[in-house]
Scaffold this motif. Structure first.
Motif, PDB file in Angstrom:
ATOM      1  N   TRP A 192       0.851  -1.196   0.000  1.00 57.87           N
ATOM      2  CA  TRP A 192       0.000   0.000   0.000  1.00 57.87           C
ATOM      3  C   TRP A 192       0.884   1.243   0.000  1.00 57.87           C
ATOM      4  O   TRP A 192       1.823   1.340   0.795  1.00 57.87           O
ATOM      5  CB  TRP A 192      -0.902  -0.017   1.239  1.00 57.87           C
ATOM      6  CG  TRP A 192      -1.686   1.233   1.469  1.00 57.87           C
ATOM      7  CD1 TRP A 192      -1.526   2.111   2.493  1.00 57.87           C
ATOM      8  CD2 TRP A 192      -2.782   1.716   0.673  1.00 57.87           C
ATOM      9  NE1 TRP A 192      -2.436   3.129   2.388  1.00 57.87           N
ATOM     10  CE2 TRP A 192      -3.230   2.915   1.274  1.00 57.87           C
ATOM     11  CE3 TRP A 192      -3.418   1.276  -0.487  1.00 57.87           C
ATOM     12  CZ2 TRP A 192      -4.279   3.667   0.764  1.00 57.87           C
ATOM     13  CZ3 TRP A 192      -4.461   2.032  -0.998  1.00 57.87           C
ATOM     14  CH2 TRP A 192      -4.888   3.212  -0.382  1.00 57.87           C
ATOM     15  N   LEU A 193       0.584   2.174  -0.902  1.00 64.37           N
ATOM     16  CA  LEU A 193       1.360   3.413  -0.959  1.00 64.37           C
ATOM     17  C   LEU A 193       0.732   4.420  -0.004  1.00 64.37           C
ATOM     18  O   LEU A 193      -0.420   4.828  -0.192  1.00 64.37           O
ATOM     19  CB  LEU A 193       1.349   3.975  -2.385  1.00 64.37           C
ATOM     20  CG  LEU A 193       2.117   5.282  -2.557  1.00 64.37           C
ATOM     21  CD1 LEU A 193       3.615   5.058  -2.429  1.00 64.37           C
ATOM     22  CD2 LEU A 193       1.801   5.925  -3.901  1.00 64.37           C
ATOM     23  N   SER A 194       1.474   4.819   1.021  1.00 62.29           N
ATOM     24  CA  SER A 194       0.926   5.767   1.993  1.00 62.29           C
ATOM     25  C   SER A 194       1.054   7.181   1.449  1.00 62.29           C
ATOM     26  O   SER A 194       2.155   7.650   1.164  1.00 62.29           O
ATOM     27  CB  SER A 194       1.680   5.653   3.316  1.00 62.29           C
ATOM     28  OG  SER A 194       1.130   6.577   4.233  1.00 62.29           O
ATOM     29  N   THR A 195      -0.080   7.855   1.297  1.00 57.34           N
ATOM     30  CA  THR A 195      -0.026   9.258   0.872  1.00 57.34           C
ATOM     31  C   THR A 195      -0.414  10.174   2.042  1.00 57.34           C
ATOM     32  O   THR A 195      -0.254  11.386   1.964  1.00 57.34           O
ATOM     33  CB  THR A 195      -0.955   9.505  -0.340  1.00 57.34           C
ATOM     34  OG1 THR A 195      -2.228   8.941  -0.048  1.00 57.34           O
ATOM     35  CG2 THR A 195      -0.402   8.850  -1.590  1.00 57.34           C
ATOM     36  N   GLU A 297       8.055   7.543 -11.917  1.00 57.47           N
ATOM     37  CA  GLU A 297       8.979   6.714 -12.712  1.00 57.47           C
ATOM     38  C   GLU A 297       8.525   5.251 -12.665  1.00 57.47           C
ATOM     39  O   GLU A 297       8.531   4.553 -13.676  1.00 57.47           O
ATOM     40  CB  GLU A 297      10.409   6.846 -12.162  1.00 57.47           C
ATOM     41  CG  GLU A 297      11.407   5.948 -12.906  1.00 57.47           C
ATOM     42  CD  GLU A 297      12.851   6.138 -12.466  1.00 57.47           C
ATOM     43  OE1 GLU A 297      13.192   7.185 -11.871  1.00 57.47           O
ATOM     44  OE2 GLU A 297      13.657   5.212 -12.737  1.00 57.47           O
ATOM     45  N   TRP A 298       8.106   4.806 -11.486  1.00 57.80           N
ATOM     46  CA  TRP A 298       7.645   3.409 -11.360  1.00 57.80           C
ATOM     47  C   TRP A 298       6.368   3.191 -12.194  1.00 57.80           C
ATOM     48  O   TRP A 298       6.246   2.229 -12.937  1.00 57.80           O
ATOM     49  CB  TRP A 298       7.409   3.088  -9.875  1.00 57.80           C
ATOM     50  CG  TRP A 298       7.186   1.618  -9.589  1.00 57.80           C
ATOM     51  CD1 TRP A 298       7.052   0.610 -10.513  1.00 57.80           C
ATOM     52  CD2 TRP A 298       7.078   0.998  -8.309  1.00 57.80           C
ATOM     53  NE1 TRP A 298       6.861  -0.594  -9.863  1.00 57.80           N
ATOM     54  CE2 TRP A 298       6.879  -0.383  -8.511  1.00 57.80           C
ATOM     55  CE3 TRP A 298       7.128   1.476  -6.995  1.00 57.80           C
ATOM     56  CZ2 TRP A 298       6.711  -1.292  -7.452  1.00 57.80           C
ATOM     57  CZ3 TRP A 298       6.969   0.574  -5.944  1.00 57.80           C
ATOM     58  CH2 TRP A 298       6.767  -0.798  -6.178  1.00 57.80           C
ATOM     59  N   ARG A 299       5.421   4.151 -12.064  1.00 58.15           N
ATOM     60  CA  ARG A 299       4.144   4.022 -12.801  1.00 58.15           C
ATOM     61  C   ARG A 299       4.373   3.968 -14.308  1.00 58.15           C
ATOM     62  O   ARG A 299       3.908   3.090 -15.009  1.00 58.15           O
ATOM     63  CB  ARG A 299       3.280   5.256 -12.524  1.00 58.15           C
ATOM     64  CG  ARG A 299       2.234   5.016 -11.505  1.00 58.15           C
ATOM     65  CD  ARG A 299       1.421   6.256 -11.342  1.00 58.15           C
ATOM     66  NE  ARG A 299       0.133   6.131 -12.030  1.00 58.15           N
ATOM     67  CZ  ARG A 299      -0.829   7.027 -11.905  1.00 58.15           C
ATOM     68  NH1 ARG A 299      -0.659   8.106 -11.173  1.00 58.15           N
ATOM     69  NH2 ARG A 299      -1.974   6.842 -12.521  1.00 58.15           N
ATOM     70  N   PHE A 330      -4.535   4.755  -8.001  1.00 55.70           N
ATOM     71  CA  PHE A 330      -4.024   3.906  -9.096  1.00 55.70           C
ATOM     72  C   PHE A 330      -3.434   2.630  -8.513  1.00 55.70           C
ATOM     73  O   PHE A 330      -3.203   2.540  -7.287  1.00 55.70           O
ATOM     74  CB  PHE A 330      -2.958   4.631  -9.946  1.00 55.70           C
ATOM     75  CG  PHE A 330      -1.694   4.960  -9.188  1.00 55.70           C
ATOM     76  CD1 PHE A 330      -0.635   4.050  -9.149  1.00 55.70           C
ATOM     77  CD2 PHE A 330      -1.561   6.164  -8.504  1.00 55.70           C
ATOM     78  CE1 PHE A 330       0.523   4.348  -8.443  1.00 55.70           C
ATOM     79  CE2 PHE A 330      -0.391   6.462  -7.800  1.00 55.70           C
ATOM     80  CZ  PHE A 330       0.644   5.550  -7.770  1.00 55.70           C
ATOM     81  N   THR A 331      -3.230   1.659  -9.391  1.00 51.27           N
ATOM     82  CA  THR A 331      -2.602   0.396  -8.977  1.00 51.27           C
ATOM     83  C   THR A 331      -1.551   0.026 -10.007  1.00 51.27           C
ATOM     84  O   THR A 331      -1.773   0.192 -11.210  1.00 51.27           O
ATOM     85  CB  THR A 331      -3.660  -0.734  -8.898  1.00 51.27           C
ATOM     86  OG1 THR A 331      -4.621  -0.358  -7.926  1.00 51.27           O
ATOM     87  CG2 THR A 331      -3.056  -2.055  -8.481  1.00 51.27           C
TER      88      THR A 331
END
Ligand code: PLP
Ligand code: COI
Length: 370
Positions: A192-195, A297-299, A330-331
């Protein structure tokens, strides 16, 4: 590995108080057959005291059990605490080894310096591991992918409520037989990306293995669990753009051309597993880049097919493929993505070295039971 002079201190005398009621052998065997991370502990623990006037003193091996602590102990109020994580591996001939212990000892010294604590000499650190294994060696499991997780830690024990570095510190080592951290062996995990939260800021304690960093990550980790994810990925706290690390692991991206990219920042923990995996990759001819890497960059790299794998790495987790990264809007990837080939082959190489199934060309292994 060769033992530098500094680490050959045989004069350190540990007082050993054997546990009068160790776990019965059949019960211990049940635990070793199916170890669950960090739930059951061996019969003994090591402790060494430090005081401003007496320095490091009274090294002991004693029965595992509660630690007497004054309610005013500074650690309970101001969180002056650091720890390390390492593993003891049983090789097929029964011998017991650990991985790069001097790197953990030195990292603990750096953590101590940042947290205004005394640095434990490397030889005290290593002797502590040997002393614990001397009494609890039978606790090192031998089933595939199991090990004895060793947790050295140090905290402010002085009873004083003024805010300043404590003048009395305790160092302990405890150990717990473990299997794979995420249960299923090398099954890709979701992150999970913490924003909403960050873990560490510029000039803060992110590079230290300090308990407070983990306390700061728990809410984000709970959000990750609510999202069905096993770990949380933090971004930098200034721009909210660059990858930092997971709650308890480093992160590495693999490009189509074989390049491995991992975040470089003085706000993250300098992982010994990551350093080792990258050294193995470099020895195979992979290009390795330690630099800022943005979530964009990853996306984009995933969408274009330039980034083909991602993995998490750390002592507890070893090397684990990342199947998907979930963000609020997004995923990347999917939960049932297959494990990446580069990830799995680096994982196998590292684990084979740790379990003595491949030659230790880098001199990383250190025998604990001799
Ligand atoms: N990052 C964090 C926050 C960790 O807790 C860990 C685990 O120790 C790591 C990275 C990986 O470090 P190492 O490979 O030395 O275990
Ligand atoms: C380790 O890998 O040793 C850690 O400290 C991380 C934690 C998830 C157990």
């Amino acid at each position: 590995m060769t033992i530098p002079l500094q680490m050959a201190n045989k004069d350190l005398v540990f007082q050993v108080n054997p546990n009068p009621s160790p776990m019965p052998v059949d019960k211990r065997q049940e635990v070793l057959d199916k170890p669950v991370f960090g739930t059951v502990f061996t019969d003994h623990m090591v402790d060494i005291c430090w005081s401003e006037t007496g320095g490091w003193h009274r090294p002991r091996v004693q029965p595992y059990g509660p630690i007497p602590l004054d309610p005013a102990a500074a650690v309970l109020h101001y969180g002056q605490e650091i720890f390390e994580g390492m593993k003891a591996y049983r090789h097929s001939d029964g011998s017991i080894w650990t991985f790069r212990p001097e790197a953990n000892a030195q990292r603990m010294q750096r953590s101590a310096a940042r947290m205004a604590m005394p640095e434990l000499p490397v030889d005290y650190f290593i002797r502590s591991l040997q002393e614990l294994i001397a009494v609890d060696g039978d606790w090192v499991p031998s089933a595939p992918e199991t090990s004895l997780y060793i947790r050295p830690f140090m905290f402010a024990k002085e009873a004083f409520l003024g805010v300043r570095p404590a003048k009395k510190i305790a160092f302990y080592v405890i150990a717990s037989p473990v299997g794979p951290y995420f249960g299923g062996n090398a099954k890709p995990v979701s992150i999970w990306l913490s924003t909403n939260y960050t873990r560490a800021g510029r000039g803060g304690t992110g590079a230290a293995k300090a308990g407070g960093n983990y306390a700061a990550s728990l809410l984000a980790q709970s959000e990750a669990a609510e999202q069905g994810c096993q770990q949380v990925l933090f971004l930098d706290s200034v721009e909210g753009k660059y990858l930092e690390e997971l709650g308890g692991m480093n992160v590495v991206l693999v490009y189509k051309d074989g390049t491995l990219v991992t975040p470089a920042s003085d706000t993250i923990l300098s992982g010994i597993t990551r350093d080792s995996v990258l050294a193995l990759a470099e020895a195979r001819g992979h290009k390795v880049e330690r630099r800022q890497v943005s979530i964009d960059e990853w996306r984009k790299g995933f969408d274009s097919g330039d980034i083909v794998e991602a993995f998490a790495c750390g002592t507890a987790a070893t090397v684990v493929p990342i199947g998907q990264l979930k963000a609020p809007d997004f995923t990347i990837g999917s939960a049932d993505a297959p494990a990446g080939e580069v990830t799995m082959s680096l994982r196998d190489e590292l684990i084979d070295i740790q379990y003595g199934r491949r030659p230790d060309d880098h001199g990383w292994m250190f025998r604990l039971d001799a």
